[in-house]
Design a protein around this motif. Structure first.
Motif, mmCIF file in Angstrom:
data_model
loop_
_atom_site.group_PDB
_atom_site.id
_atom_site.type_symbol
_atom_site.label_atom_id
_atom_site.label_comp_id
_atom_site.label_asym_id
_atom_site.label_seq_id
_atom_site.Cartn_x
_atom_site.Cartn_y
_atom_site.Cartn_z
ATOM 1 N N GLU A 159 17.206 7.091 -14.205
ATOM 2 C CA GLU A 159 16.778 5.768 -14.679
ATOM 3 C C GLU A 159 17.836 4.735 -14.280
ATOM 4 O OE1 GLU A 159 14.210 4.699 -16.637
ATOM 5 O OE2 GLU A 159 13.279 6.536 -17.405
ATOM 6 N N LEU A 160 17.387 3.609 -13.726
ATOM 7 C CA LEU A 160 18.310 2.554 -13.318
ATOM 8 C C LEU A 160 17.808 1.198 -13.813
ATOM 9 C CD1 LEU A 160 19.046 3.496 -9.582
ATOM 10 C CD2 LEU A 160 20.518 3.913 -11.567
ATOM 11 N N HIS A 161 18.748 0.326 -14.147
ATOM 12 C CA HIS A 161 18.449 -1.059 -14.504
ATOM 13 C C HIS A 161 18.991 -1.919 -13.377
ATOM 14 C CE1 HIS A 161 19.027 -4.668 -17.431
ATOM 15 N NE2 HIS A 161 17.914 -4.758 -16.748
ATOM 16 N N LEU A 162 18.103 -2.546 -12.602
ATOM 17 C CA LEU A 162 18.508 -3.225 -11.380
ATOM 18 C C LEU A 162 18.075 -4.690 -11.405
ATOM 19 C CD1 LEU A 162 17.233 -0.507 -8.868
ATOM 20 C CD2 LEU A 162 19.566 -0.749 -9.744
ATOM 21 N N SER A 163 18.808 -5.509 -10.651
ATOM 22 C CA SER A 163 18.375 -6.888 -10.463
ATOM 23 C C SER A 163 17.166 -6.885 -9.538
ATOM 24 C CB SER A 163 19.503 -7.721 -9.847
ATOM 25 O OG SER A 163 19.864 -7.198 -8.579
ATOM 26 N N ARG A 164 16.288 -7.863 -9.730
ATOM 27 C CA ARG A 164 15.082 -7.934 -8.917
ATOM 28 C C ARG A 164 15.299 -8.931 -7.791
ATOM 29 N NH1 ARG A 164 9.139 -7.338 -11.248
ATOM 30 N NH2 ARG A 164 8.010 -7.266 -9.292
ATOM 31 N N GLY A 165 15.496 -8.411 -6.580
ATOM 32 C CA GLY A 165 15.716 -9.282 -5.437
ATOM 33 C C GLY A 165 17.187 -9.590 -5.226
ATOM 34 N N PRO A 166 17.488 -10.331 -4.183
ATOM 35 C CA PRO A 166 18.884 -10.580 -3.797
ATOM 36 C C PRO A 166 19.628 -11.574 -4.680
ATOM 37 C CG PRO A 166 17.388 -11.734 -2.314
ATOM 38 C CD PRO A 166 16.532 -10.892 -3.211
ATOM 39 N N PHE A 167 18.923 -12.308 -5.554
ATOM 40 C CA PHE A 167 19.587 -13.359 -6.311
ATOM 41 C C PHE A 167 19.850 -12.969 -7.755
ATOM 42 C CE2 PHE A 167 16.820 -15.304 -3.075
ATOM 43 C CZ PHE A 167 17.818 -15.668 -2.190
ATOM 44 N N GLY A 168 19.251 -11.872 -8.207
ATOM 45 C CA GLY A 168 19.609 -11.295 -9.496
ATOM 46 C C GLY A 168 19.232 -12.084 -10.722
ATOM 47 N N GLU A 169 18.238 -12.998 -10.622
ATOM 48 C CA GLU A 169 17.869 -13.802 -11.779
ATOM 49 C C GLU A 169 17.010 -13.007 -12.774
ATOM 50 O OE1 GLU A 169 16.075 -17.382 -10.460
ATOM 51 O OE2 GLU A 169 17.920 -18.187 -9.608
ATOM 52 N N ALA A 170 16.245 -12.046 -12.288
ATOM 53 C CA ALA A 170 15.426 -11.187 -13.146
ATOM 54 C C ALA A 170 15.838 -9.744 -12.913
ATOM 55 C CB ALA A 170 13.945 -11.388 -12.844
ATOM 56 N N SER A 171 15.421 -8.866 -13.809
ATOM 57 C CA SER A 171 15.797 -7.461 -13.663
ATOM 58 C C SER A 171 14.591 -6.569 -13.923
ATOM 59 C CB SER A 171 16.938 -7.106 -14.624
ATOM 60 O OG SER A 171 16.520 -7.263 -15.966
ATOM 61 N N ILE A 172 14.676 -5.339 -13.440
ATOM 62 C CA ILE A 172 13.629 -4.349 -13.662
ATOM 63 C C ILE A 172 14.276 -3.020 -14.057
ATOM 64 C CG2 ILE A 172 11.947 -5.361 -12.073
ATOM 65 C CD1 ILE A 172 12.825 -3.270 -10.000
ATOM 66 N N TYR A 173 13.500 -2.219 -14.777
ATOM 67 C CA TYR A 173 13.889 -0.847 -15.088
ATOM 68 C C TYR A 173 13.045 0.077 -14.224
ATOM 69 C CZ TYR A 173 16.253 -2.675 -19.246
ATOM 70 O OH TYR A 173 17.087 -3.357 -20.094
ATOM 71 N N VAL A 174 13.680 0.989 -13.503
ATOM 72 C CA VAL A 174 12.949 1.907 -12.635
ATOM 73 C C VAL A 174 13.457 3.333 -12.826
ATOM 74 C CG1 VAL A 174 12.349 0.236 -10.827
ATOM 75 C CG2 VAL A 174 14.554 1.396 -10.739
ATOM 76 N N PHE A 175 12.535 4.290 -12.652
ATOM 77 C CA PHE A 175 12.935 5.693 -12.569
ATOM 78 C C PHE A 175 12.906 6.058 -11.095
ATOM 79 C CE2 PHE A 175 12.101 10.273 -12.431
ATOM 80 C CZ PHE A 175 13.180 10.713 -13.185
#
Length: 386
Positions: A107-123
């Motif tokens: 499980e990872l918590h990552l920024s969404r896209g190159p600018f990091g304004e939003a984030s997503i949780y992905v397995f």
């Protein structure tokens, strides 16, 4: 000396030399093709089709971690940018798989896209694909985390909201005991105790109602519903509260409209809008309830002449326990759940609810529902839902 024999020998030698050169050229070409294949590898056969068919994120990497293939999900999640993996966490997992040869899931918590304004949780699952490639699969878990956060907030809000009336009941009971020899004080505390008990019961009921609305079978008993009857019953429920403050309840508009759904829920939704309008209206004002229909849509609009809703708070009015004016809501017994219930009822009926407001000029809440067209006569008994 006759040298005629040299001619065929020269021809034969030239032929052998040409054949050798041709073979060398072919061999060099093959070596070049192999070198190009190493430098610009292609995705293994069949992998293209698999990646294209994925709804989740899928990425194929070469030996240098260049992205050879990425699904639309991988691009939408912002995992790939400029033909490379965006996140060091993903690169670290890929390197570990290359080293150990064993698949990894994490499980990872990552920024969404190159600018990091939003984030997503992905397995993320990472595994070898053949001997030179690595496959990265990522499943979006953001919604699950969001729902879990909403659940935690809901439990915390419920605990907070119930604490006030429960504490008040406890203190009032203690005061009653101490004032047992003072009839006037007993009456005053008993009246206040009754108000707090009613508030506690109302909050508990609305919490249960909201939970029920989120069930999958809430419209199991759906039937054709007469909107005129819904309006009449919602107005009747609020008449006493309106008269107490000199507020006139005026209804009108298109008569005879029908929708398909649960009559009791629709009465609750309209009742909540009318009660909300009364709560935020000044004394001796007016609340209007209008019905219209066009293009297969029925609209129920509830308009007040109250204080209005600040623009920054209009998007939040349907949140659980949110109050535009917390002090006023507590004084009038508001729970902050009424509009959340309206929203869920309307969504369960395939519609939506909208709000228009202007500070100092009042507000209009509009329920929009699909109209029941070419249906049999009304099959729901509204009287049973009071």
């Amino acid at each position: 000396m006759d040298q005629a024999w040299l001619v065929p020998v020269a021809i034969a030698f030239g032929f052998l030399l040409g054949a050798g050169s041709a073979a060398a050229i072919v061999a060099a070409h093959r070596r070049g093709q192999r070198a190009v294949a190493v430098v610009t590898p292609t995705v293994p056969e069949g992998a293209d089709e698999v990646i294209d068919s994925l709804e989740s994120a899928g990425i194929v990497l070469d030996a240098s971690n260049n992205v050879l293939k990425a699904s639309t999900g991988a691009l939408a999640f912002g995992l790939v940018w400029n033909q490379a993996l965006m996140h060091p966490e993903l690169v670290a997992l890929v390197d570990q798989v290359r080293r150990d040869g064993e698949p990894i899931g994490k499980e990872l918590h990552l920024s969404r896209g190159p600018f990091g304004e939003a984030s997503i949780y992905v397995f993320v699952r990472v595994a070898r694909l053949g001997t030179r490639f690595v496959l990265v699969l990522a499943e979006d878990r953001t919604e699950s985390y969001r729902l879990e956060e909403v659940r935690r907030d809901f439990v915390a809000n419920v605990s907070h909201e119930l604490k006030t009336p429960i504490g008040a009941v406890s203190l009032l009971a203690e005061a009653l005991e101490q004032a047992s020899n003072e009839p006037d004080e007993v009456k005053r505390f008993a009246k206040r105790l009754s108000i707090e008990a009613e508030r506690l019961a109302r909050t508990t009921h609305e919490i249960i109602e909201l939970s029920r609305l989120q069930a999958s079978d809430v419209l199991q008993e759906a039937a054709v519903v007469d909107i005129d009857a819904v309006i009449a019953q919602a107005v009747d429920r609020n008449r006493v509260a309106a008269e107490k403050h000199g507020i006139a309840l005026v209804s009108g508009g298109d008569a005879g409209t029908e929708v398909f759904g649960d009559a009791g829920m629709l009465v609750t939704a309209v009742h909540n809008l009318v009660a909300n309008a009364i709560q935020y209206s000044p004394d001796n004002s007016r609340v209007g309830i209008g019905v219209s229909h066009a293009d297969g849509v029925v609209e129920i609009a509830v308009t007040d002449q109250g204080v209005g809703i600040p623009e920054a708070e209009r998007e939040r009015v349907f949140e659980r326990f949110f109050r535009v004016d917390s002090a006023r809501s507590r004084n009038t017994g508001g729970t902050g759940l009424g509009l959340a219930i309206v929203k869920h009822v309307v969504q369960n009926h395939g519609g939506d609810v909208r709000v228009w407001s202007h500070a100092g000029s009042g507000s209009t809440f509009t329920i929009r529902l699909p109209e029941a067209v070419n249906t049999p006569a009304v099959a729901t008994t509204l009287g049973a839902t009071t």
